[in-house]
Motif scaffolding. Structure first.
Motif, PDB file in Angstrom:
ATOM      1  N   LEU A  93       0.838  -1.198   0.000  1.00  0.00           N
ATOM      2  CA  LEU A  93       0.000   0.000   0.000  1.00  0.00           C
ATOM      3  C   LEU A  93       0.875   1.251   0.000  1.00  0.00           C
ATOM      4  O   LEU A  93       0.653   2.184  -0.782  1.00  0.00           O
ATOM      5  CB  LEU A  93      -0.943  -0.007   1.206  1.00  0.00           C
ATOM      6  CG  LEU A  93      -1.795   1.245   1.415  1.00  0.00           C
ATOM      7  CD1 LEU A  93      -2.671   1.541   0.209  1.00  0.00           C
ATOM      8  CD2 LEU A  93      -2.639   1.081   2.677  1.00  0.00           C
ATOM      9  N   GLY A  94       1.870   1.262   0.862  1.00  0.00           N
ATOM     10  CA  GLY A  94       2.769   2.415   0.924  1.00  0.00           C
ATOM     11  C   GLY A  94       3.491   2.660  -0.392  1.00  0.00           C
ATOM     12  O   GLY A  94       3.553   3.796  -0.886  1.00  0.00           O
ATOM     13  N   LEU A  95       4.025   1.598  -0.994  1.00  0.00           N
ATOM     14  CA  LEU A  95       4.722   1.756  -2.276  1.00  0.00           C
ATOM     15  C   LEU A  95       3.781   2.233  -3.374  1.00  0.00           C
ATOM     16  O   LEU A  95       4.140   3.091  -4.181  1.00  0.00           O
ATOM     17  CB  LEU A  95       5.369   0.438  -2.697  1.00  0.00           C
ATOM     18  CG  LEU A  95       6.588  -0.032  -1.924  1.00  0.00           C
ATOM     19  CD1 LEU A  95       7.127  -1.316  -2.545  1.00  0.00           C
ATOM     20  CD2 LEU A  95       7.669   1.030  -1.872  1.00  0.00           C
ATOM     21  N   GLU A 104       2.989  11.738   1.111  1.00  0.00           N
ATOM     22  CA  GLU A 104       2.511  11.913   2.489  1.00  0.00           C
ATOM     23  C   GLU A 104       1.679  10.703   2.924  1.00  0.00           C
ATOM     24  O   GLU A 104       1.858  10.168   4.015  1.00  0.00           O
ATOM     25  CB  GLU A 104       1.666  13.192   2.575  1.00  0.00           C
ATOM     26  CG  GLU A 104       1.289  13.594   3.985  1.00  0.00           C
ATOM     27  CD  GLU A 104       2.462  14.151   4.777  1.00  0.00           C
ATOM     28  OE1 GLU A 104       2.613  13.754   5.955  1.00  0.00           O
ATOM     29  OE2 GLU A 104       3.210  14.984   4.231  1.00  0.00           O
ATOM     30  N   GLY A 105       0.778  10.266   2.067  1.00  0.00           N
ATOM     31  CA  GLY A 105      -0.064   9.117   2.383  1.00  0.00           C
ATOM     32  C   GLY A 105       0.715   7.815   2.477  1.00  0.00           C
ATOM     33  O   GLY A 105       0.292   6.881   3.164  1.00  0.00           O
ATOM     34  N   PRO A 109       1.421   3.797   6.072  1.00  0.00           N
ATOM     35  CA  PRO A 109       1.457   2.343   5.897  1.00  0.00           C
ATOM     36  C   PRO A 109       2.882   1.782   5.907  1.00  0.00           C
ATOM     37  O   PRO A 109       3.104   0.678   6.416  1.00  0.00           O
ATOM     38  CB  PRO A 109       0.759   2.102   4.555  1.00  0.00           C
ATOM     39  CG  PRO A 109       0.556   3.417   3.932  1.00  0.00           C
ATOM     40  CD  PRO A 109       0.734   4.466   4.963  1.00  0.00           C
ATOM     41  N   LEU A 110       3.840   2.538   5.385  1.00  0.00           N
ATOM     42  CA  LEU A 110       5.223   2.066   5.436  1.00  0.00           C
ATOM     43  C   LEU A 110       5.735   2.026   6.871  1.00  0.00           C
ATOM     44  O   LEU A 110       6.423   1.084   7.267  1.00  0.00           O
ATOM     45  CB  LEU A 110       6.125   2.933   4.553  1.00  0.00           C
ATOM     46  CG  LEU A 110       5.926   2.758   3.054  1.00  0.00           C
ATOM     47  CD1 LEU A 110       6.727   3.796   2.274  1.00  0.00           C
ATOM     48  CD2 LEU A 110       6.290   1.345   2.603  1.00  0.00           C
ATOM     49  N   VAL A 130      10.847   7.694   1.639  1.00  0.00           N
ATOM     50  CA  VAL A 130       9.655   8.539   1.710  1.00  0.00           C
ATOM     51  C   VAL A 130       9.894   9.695   2.669  1.00  0.00           C
ATOM     52  O   VAL A 130       9.573  10.848   2.349  1.00  0.00           O
ATOM     53  CB  VAL A 130       8.417   7.707   2.116  1.00  0.00           C
ATOM     54  CG1 VAL A 130       7.286   8.597   2.603  1.00  0.00           C
ATOM     55  CG2 VAL A 130       7.951   6.857   0.942  1.00  0.00           C
ATOM     56  N   ARG A 131      10.450   9.408   3.824  1.00  0.00           N
ATOM     57  CA  ARG A 131      10.709  10.474   4.805  1.00  0.00           C
ATOM     58  C   ARG A 131      11.734  11.477   4.292  1.00  0.00           C
ATOM     59  O   ARG A 131      11.591  12.679   4.528  1.00  0.00           O
ATOM     60  CB  ARG A 131      11.123   9.869   6.143  1.00  0.00           C
ATOM     61  CG  ARG A 131       9.935   9.222   6.832  1.00  0.00           C
ATOM     62  CD  ARG A 131      10.266   8.715   8.198  1.00  0.00           C
ATOM     63  NE  ARG A 131       9.040   8.312   8.888  1.00  0.00           N
ATOM     64  CZ  ARG A 131       9.004   7.511   9.927  1.00  0.00           C
ATOM     65  NH1 ARG A 131      10.133   7.023  10.435  1.00  0.00           N
ATOM     66  NH2 ARG A 131       7.849   7.199  10.502  1.00  0.00           N
ATOM     67  N   ALA A 132      12.731  11.013   3.574  1.00  0.00           N
ATOM     68  CA  ALA A 132      13.725  11.925   2.990  1.00  0.00           C
ATOM     69  C   ALA A 132      13.071  12.832   1.933  1.00  0.00           C
ATOM     70  O   ALA A 132      13.371  14.031   1.879  1.00  0.00           O
ATOM     71  CB  ALA A 132      14.878  11.130   2.372  1.00  0.00           C
ATOM     72  N   THR A 133      12.188  12.258   1.145  1.00  0.00           N
ATOM     73  CA  THR A 133      11.478  13.052   0.141  1.00  0.00           C
ATOM     74  C   THR A 133      10.614  14.118   0.810  1.00  0.00           C
ATOM     75  O   THR A 133      10.613  15.280   0.382  1.00  0.00           O
ATOM     76  CB  THR A 133      10.580  12.134  -0.737  1.00  0.00           C
ATOM     77  OG1 THR A 133      11.422  11.180  -1.400  1.00  0.00           O
ATOM     78  CG2 THR A 133       9.794  12.931  -1.759  1.00  0.00           C
ATOM     79  N   LEU A 134       9.910  13.741   1.866  1.00  0.00           N
ATOM     80  CA  LEU A 134       9.074  14.710   2.577  1.00  0.00           C
ATOM     81  C   LEU A 134       9.922  15.814   3.216  1.00  0.00           C
ATOM     82  O   LEU A 134       9.539  16.991   3.174  1.00  0.00           O
ATOM     83  CB  LEU A 134       8.214  13.992   3.628  1.00  0.00           C
ATOM     84  CG  LEU A 134       7.108  13.100   3.072  1.00  0.00           C
ATOM     85  CD1 LEU A 134       6.485  12.264   4.173  1.00  0.00           C
ATOM     86  CD2 LEU A 134       6.061  13.929   2.349  1.00  0.00           C
ATOM     87  N   ARG A 135      11.056  15.428   3.796  1.00  0.00           N
ATOM     88  CA  ARG A 135      11.958  16.425   4.394  1.00  0.00           C
ATOM     89  C   ARG A 135      12.469  17.393   3.331  1.00  0.00           C
ATOM     90  O   ARG A 135      12.471  18.611   3.533  1.00  0.00           O
ATOM     91  CB  ARG A 135      13.150  15.727   5.055  1.00  0.00           C
ATOM     92  CG  ARG A 135      13.152  15.771   6.548  1.00  0.00           C
ATOM     93  CD  ARG A 135      14.455  15.320   7.202  1.00  0.00           C
ATOM     94  NE  ARG A 135      15.164  14.241   6.531  1.00  0.00           N
ATOM     95  CZ  ARG A 135      14.909  12.945   6.651  1.00  0.00           C
ATOM     96  NH1 ARG A 135      13.916  12.542   7.406  1.00  0.00           N
ATOM     97  NH2 ARG A 135      15.633  12.047   6.024  1.00  0.00           N
ATOM     98  N   ALA A 136      12.868  16.859   2.196  1.00  0.00           N
ATOM     99  CA  ALA A 136      13.383  17.696   1.110  1.00  0.00           C
ATOM    100  C   ALA A 136      12.309  18.664   0.612  1.00  0.00           C
ATOM    101  O   ALA A 136      12.603  19.827   0.323  1.00  0.00           O
ATOM    102  CB  ALA A 136      13.885  16.820  -0.038  1.00  0.00           C
TER     103      ALA A 136
END
Length: 140
Positions: A93-95, A104-105, A109-110, A130-136
């Motif tokens: 689901l996360g992927l 963000e969504g 799930p990840l 995912v977290r690195a992308t959100l931080r960036a």
């Protein structure tokens, strides 16, 4: 023989055999690198047996591998909703959400998948990405 490589019933256009046959052929097609054909066959199987987790998981994988990310997310979400202990379904689901652009969504799930299986490297790597992308994005 139909476009999906399966023999079809002349009257209905449905693949020959029963649901289990459709599932087996769909999994075989997926393993052989034909995810779109697998998804088409597994969609029939899932419609006939909507409660089957194994059919739904194979369908979700086929959808994901054929770049039907929104459909894959819906299938993985169905598994998670029916059985919240399915770590692989949370990961899928996360992927799938990530591939639809819903970064963000994808995070929740990840994170759940990692919490359930912290030793699973693929889960941890995906969550870190995912977290690195959100931080960036926040730093822009």
């Amino acid at each position: 023989m139909g476009q999906d490589g399966n023999v079809h019933d002349e009257g209905t256009g449905a693949p020959q055999g029963g649901v289990y046959d459709w599932y087996q052929r769909g999994v075989k097609l997926l393993k052989e690198g034909s995810p779109a054909a697998a998804a088409a066959l597994l969609e029939r199987a899932a419609a006939a047996e909507p409660e089957s987790r194994s059919i739904l998981e194979a369908l979700a994988r086929a959808q994901f591998n054929s770049r039907q990310y929104a459909e894959a997310a819906a299938s993985f979400r169905q598994i998670v909703d029916a059985n919240p202990a399915e770590d692989y379904a949370y990961f899928g689901l996360g992927l799938a959400l990530w591939r639809t652009g819903d970064v963000e969504g994808a995070q929740e799930p990840l994170a759940i998948a990692v919490a359930m299986r912290p030793d699973e490297r693929n889960y941890v790597t995906a969550l870190k990405s995912v977290r690195a992308t959100l931080r960036a994005r926040r730093e822009m």
